[in-house]
Design an enzyme around this catalytic site. Structure first.
Site, short mmCIF file in Angstrom:
data_model
loop_
_atom_site.label_atom_id
_atom_site.label_comp_id
_atom_site.label_asym_id
_atom_site.label_seq_id
_atom_site.Cartn_x
_atom_site.Cartn_y
_atom_site.Cartn_z
CD GLN A 94 -3.23 0.38 2.09
OE1 GLN A 94 -3.21 -0.72 2.63
NE2 GLN A 94 -4.18 1.25 2.34
CB SER A 133 2.67 -4.44 4.08
OG SER A 133 1.52 -4.43 4.89
CG LEU A 134 -1.61 -5.76 -0.48
CD1 LEU A 134 -1.05 -5.92 -1.88
CD2 LEU A 134 -2.42 -7.00 -0.12
NE ARG A 156 -2.68 -7.82 5.00
CZ ARG A 156 -2.01 -6.73 4.71
NH1 ARG A 156 -2.50 -5.88 3.81
NH2 ARG A 156 -0.86 -6.46 5.31
CG HIS A 160 2.18 -3.71 9.73
ND1 HIS A 160 2.17 -5.05 9.43
CD2 HIS A 160 1.94 -3.05 8.56
CE1 HIS A 160 1.92 -5.20 8.13
NE2 HIS A 160 1.77 -4.01 7.60
CD GLN A 175 1.82 -8.96 6.28
OE1 GLN A 175 0.71 -8.42 6.26
NE2 GLN A 175 2.46 -9.28 5.18
#
Length: 297
Positions: free
Chosen positions: A11, A89-90, A114, A189, A238
């Site tokens: 992102q 991340s993603l 998610r 996170h 995560q």
């Protein structure tokens, strides 16, 4: 001997028009159609629409997953598979998909859930710091249980996450060249995502994780892994765990990677790699033109 890694952005790398130049390709067309059935909306429409809409977590994450997966599939048709994969991340979901841990549809269903959970998250804050005093920041975080290091992107760039009060307190005290509050709905996170993470686990448990054909460096544990069960456990952590991108870049060097390709829109990860991995050959593949050049090179 060339040893290659592919990395997938998360992102923040989204851009209006991404993926649109792939829409006539048969592989891409099929995936765009599959995605629309799963999501209930068109990735291509969102990618050609309003920037504010595309930047909404609910749309950003599925759009990035679909577009990056398509580019990775087409890249595999033109070149050999990499020796390592990682995603920010993603982007880790795309890394897991391309390494054969789950199929495209299963990955997209996970990303859909998610994005829904993360877009509903509230009550938190995130801020980026550039050119900061790391030891001072670590001391401030250690002294405040309501803020964590969410993204350790490089030696000179991090993101902190936590309650608004805690983040603001750290921002007020830390020495940094730049401090930027991020426009996000929640404290991604961080432990504040525990409720969303708990809800996500039930969906994650229903997806079979195969052993990876390509070793994956996970965000929470940046060491090469191929066992499906281990990769699933890492992914489960995560949402509340830190993105250890600085350590991932160190691992690329330790694994003697000589070339890294950023697969997806933009050059965010390439910029970080350029400063951290001196001498490494870097490339980006985010458009059909870049893919075609690769084929003609």
């Amino acid at each position: 001997m060339t040893k290659t890694a592919w990395v997938f952005p998360g992102q923040g790398s989204q851009a209006i028009g991404m993926g649109v130049d792939f829409q006539e390709n048969p592989v891409a067309k099929h995936k765009f159609e599959l995605a629309e059935k799963i999501l209930g909306w068109s990735v291509l429409d969102i990618c050609q629409g309003d920037e504010t809409n595309l930047s909404h977590t609910l749309y950003t994450q599925p759009c990035l997953y679909v577009v990056e997966s398509i580019i990775a599939d087409l890249l595999l048709e033109k070149t050999t598979a990499p020796q390592l994969v990682a995603g920010h991340s993603l982007g880790e979901y795309v890394a897991l998909y391309i390494s054969g841990v789950f199929d495209f549809e299963s990955g997209l269903r996970l990303v859909k859930k998610r994005s829904e959970l993360m877009s509903k998250a509230a009550g938190g804050k995130m801020a980026a710091l550039m050119k900061f005093d790391r030891s001072q920041l670590e001391n401030l975080i250690d002294a405040n249980p309501d803020v964590v290091l969410a993204n350790d992107n490089s030696s000179g760039q991090v993101v902190i996450s936590g309650t608004p009060e805690a983040v603001e307190q750290v921002l007020a005290e830390v020495n940094a060249k730049r401090k930027v509050e991020l426009n996000v709905s929640g404290a991604f996170h961080s432990p504040l995502m525990a409720e969303a993470s708990g809800q996500f686990q039930s969906v994650l448990e229903g997806v079979t994780f195969n052993d990876a054909k390509i070793p994956v460096l996970s965000n929470v544990e940046p060491s090469p892994a191929t066992k499906g069960a281990e990769l699933k456990q890492r992914l489960a952590q995560q949402m509340t765990g830190s993105v250890k991108w600085r350590e991932i870049m160190e691992q690329l060097s330790q694994q003697e990677i000589t070339e890294t390709i950023e697969v997806g829109p933009g050059k965010v990860l390439t910029g970080l790699l350029k400063r951290a991995c001196k001498g490494m050959e870097l490339g980006t593949i985010g458009t059909m033109e870049a893919l075609d050049k690769l084929g003609n090179g």
